[in-house]
Design a protein around this motif. Structure first.
Motif, PDB file in Angstrom:
ATOM      1  N   THR A  94       4.727  -7.820   7.204  1.00 37.06           N
ATOM      2  CA  THR A  94       5.038  -6.920   6.085  1.00 37.06           C
ATOM      3  C   THR A  94       4.377  -7.378   4.783  1.00 37.06           C
ATOM      4  OG1 THR A  94       7.041  -8.158   5.497  1.00 37.06           O
ATOM      5  CG2 THR A  94       7.269  -6.402   7.147  1.00 37.06           C
ATOM      6  N   THR A  95       4.343  -6.466   3.824  1.00 35.37           N
ATOM      7  CA  THR A  95       3.829  -6.787   2.499  1.00 35.37           C
ATOM      8  C   THR A  95       4.575  -5.965   1.453  1.00 35.37           C
ATOM      9  OG1 THR A  95       1.874  -6.848   1.062  1.00 35.37           O
ATOM     10  CG2 THR A  95       2.012  -5.047   2.648  1.00 35.37           C
ATOM     11  N   MET A  98       1.383  -2.240  -2.456  1.00 34.04           N
ATOM     12  CA  MET A  98       1.162  -0.849  -2.087  1.00 34.04           C
ATOM     13  C   MET A  98      -0.244  -0.418  -2.534  1.00 34.04           C
ATOM     14  SD  MET A  98       1.696   2.013  -0.802  1.00 34.04           S
ATOM     15  CE  MET A  98       3.335   1.795  -0.137  1.00 34.04           C
ATOM     16  N   TYR A 122      -3.831   0.486   5.164  1.00 31.33           N
ATOM     17  CA  TYR A 122      -2.607   1.251   4.926  1.00 31.33           C
ATOM     18  C   TYR A 122      -2.635   2.571   5.692  1.00 31.33           C
ATOM     19  CZ  TYR A 122       0.802   4.235   2.697  1.00 31.33           C
ATOM     20  OH  TYR A 122       1.850   5.098   2.487  1.00 31.33           O
ATOM     21  N   TYR A 187       4.476  -1.611   5.409  1.00 29.28           N
ATOM     22  CA  TYR A 187       4.461  -1.287   3.983  1.00 29.28           C
ATOM     23  C   TYR A 187       5.765  -0.603   3.567  1.00 29.28           C
ATOM     24  CZ  TYR A 187      -0.597  -2.006   4.420  1.00 29.28           C
ATOM     25  OH  TYR A 187      -1.836  -2.536   4.663  1.00 29.28           O
TER      26      TYR A 187
END
Length: 199
Positions: A94-95, A98, A122, A187
């Motif tokens: 995960t991050t 954005m 993304y 995301y």
């Protein structure tokens, strides 16, 4: 007449629906490693990530995740003695970043200070889009089998009008003030209001 006697060994299945046999915790991008829970019936298993030929080592209950991209990955346990079938466990890198935004003109575009590669990653991870109008909410798959191509995952363009998205038009005849949520693996959800395009 020749009679050939051949024994066919069918690997034993291991139930991992609840993650009791093999489980990998989700991990933040750049963390370096993540905990793994292993409760397999044999010590003859080797472990592989995303089908790579090189096996990974579990050290003190953790596997190294350095180099893995944001998104869903698969850890596979393979029995070297072939007594048991493969066991898979999925986990997500995960991050909080954005790299995308809505441009107000029916396209998802790259956010400033991010690379084309960040943006492509993304878009590639987008799996579903949720549409809400009033009290009605519907979720549509935008990739894989039985998907509806609302989003062009190469350009970021959104399609709510062509025949390819007829189901969306049937479900929501008026999208002028729809609330859209884009779900991309790894995301945070991207949310915006689909207002009419301004000249």
């Amino acid at each position: 007449i020749y009679v050939i006697n051949k024994t066919i060994n069918i690997p034993k299945l291991i139930d991992n629906k609840t993650g009791e046999a093999l489980k990998v915790d989700n991990v933040a991008y750049g963390t370096g490693s993540t905990p793994v829970t292993v409760n397999l019936p044999s010590r003859t298993f080797s472990f592989f990530i995303d089908g790579n030929a090189e096996d990974v080592q579990i050290d003190n209950g953790r596997i190294v995740t350095t180099g893995l991209s944001v998104g869903v990955h698969k850890l596979t346990a393979k029995d070297r003695c072939k007594e048991y079938a493969n066991v898979d466990a999925y986990f997500t890198v995960t991050t909080d970043k954005m790299p995308a935004k809505y441009d107000g003109k029916k396209s998802i575009v790259k956010e400033e200070n991010f690379t084309d590669e960040d943006f492509a990653g993304y878009l590639n991870n987008v799996t579903k889009m949720q549409i809400k109008v009033g009290d009605k909410t519907e979720t549509y798959k935008v990739s894989g089998k039985h998907s509806i191509p609302i989003l062009d995952k190469k350009t970021g363009n959104l399609d709510f009008e062509s025949d390819k998205v007829a189901k969306v038009k049937t479900d929501f005849p008026d999208l002028s003030n729809a609330e859209i949520t884009v779900l991309s693996d790894g995301y945070k959800d991207l949310k915006f209001n689909l207002k009419k395009e301004t000249p």
